[in-house]
Scaffold this active site. Sequence first.
Site, PDB file in Angstrom:
ATOM      1  N   ASP A  65     -24.160   7.166 105.511  1.00 32.14           N
ATOM      2  CA  ASP A  65     -25.608   7.122 105.729  1.00 32.14           C
ATOM      3  C   ASP A  65     -25.991   6.023 106.719  1.00 32.14           C
ATOM      4  O   ASP A  65     -25.973   4.838 106.363  1.00 32.14           O
ATOM      5  CB  ASP A  65     -26.283   6.890 104.371  1.00 32.14           C
ATOM      6  CG  ASP A  65     -27.791   6.792 104.455  1.00 32.14           C
ATOM      7  OD1 ASP A  65     -28.365   7.208 105.476  1.00 32.14           O
ATOM      8  OD2 ASP A  65     -28.397   6.300 103.480  1.00 32.14           O
TER       9      ASP A  65
ATOM     10  N   ASP B  27     -30.817   8.780 111.331  1.00 39.24           N
ATOM     11  CA  ASP B  27     -30.464   8.663 109.924  1.00 39.24           C
ATOM     12  C   ASP B  27     -29.646   9.862 109.456  1.00 39.24           C
ATOM     13  O   ASP B  27     -30.196  10.918 109.142  1.00 39.24           O
ATOM     14  CB  ASP B  27     -31.759   8.538 109.106  1.00 39.24           C
ATOM     15  CG  ASP B  27     -31.510   8.402 107.608  1.00 39.24           C
ATOM     16  OD1 ASP B  27     -30.340   8.287 107.198  1.00 39.24           O
ATOM     17  OD2 ASP B  27     -32.485   8.403 106.849  1.00 39.24           O
TER      18      ASP B  27
END
Length: 313
Positions: A31, A209
């Site tokens: 992430d 992201d």
Amino acid sequence: HPENLVDNNNMYYYGTIQLGTPPQSFKVNFDTGSVDLWVPGSQCTSNACRSVAKYNAARSSTGQLTRRPFRIRYVTGSMIGLIARDTLRFGGFTVPQAEFGQSIQEADFFVGQNFEGIFGLAFPSASSSGMIPPVFKMLQQRLLDLPVFSVYLGSDNGRMDSEILFGGINTSKFSGALQFIPLVEAAHWRVHPLAVNVLGISERTAILDTGSTLIVMSDHDAAIVNQALGGRAVGSGLYVVPCSGSGPDLVIRLGNRNFALTRDQYILQDTSGVCVSGLAGGLDAGSGWILGDVFLRAYYIVHDVAGRRVGLA
């Protein structure tokens, strides 16, 4: 050293890491939108910790449990736990004394996910825990050939052609030249300015992201963009669009470079056959955009840690 990632129905991507001696294996979501590494801990009794692998420091000859607590808040929920240190293995690397969290409580959002933990890839300055993220530990230990990591997200559900490459760039995954954009600051992978080929949207910031499925923005921006794309609001910041027919490209300008998404790239079809816009609302008006997997799948992304910039091709 590529770490192969599994595509879970274009919703998220996960890979496998190992912690401890002997190794304990965990599936984690890599992430770029968060900082810290954490996995379920042996003391966790939350619903999300049932029937999943849990880290047990007592079973590792190299494990060290600290009394340092940590708490991480995500948009989808939070978790709390204790910080540990142990040997971390992934993508062909061995990282001694890696810091990570082991959860004690997890939000129900994590119930039923195909991954057990989160592997944060943002900068240490954005951490609320004070942990040194694995990539920066690797830089300290001079384990990387180059101070970069590169992400390629495919769209073949269940296949493992997606990858994250630490310390290098896989030129077989893209064509053309990388276009580099400087970061706003060394915290998140945030760039500025963002503009769109839709009237009235410019001068936004954007975070790249990998942990977000959609391109997310304020409700105001989502209404403007989706109206231009033929979308209809269905609540919770989401929009549905016709599955058939043509539609305009969405051109997102980052810095002074244009990056286009075709209609096929910004529309997702759910399991019931409904077509959902990949652009959603829900953020505060001043918080900028989050460029999640809907955008990132269209490009090869190089994260230049030392140069504090991202490259797209």
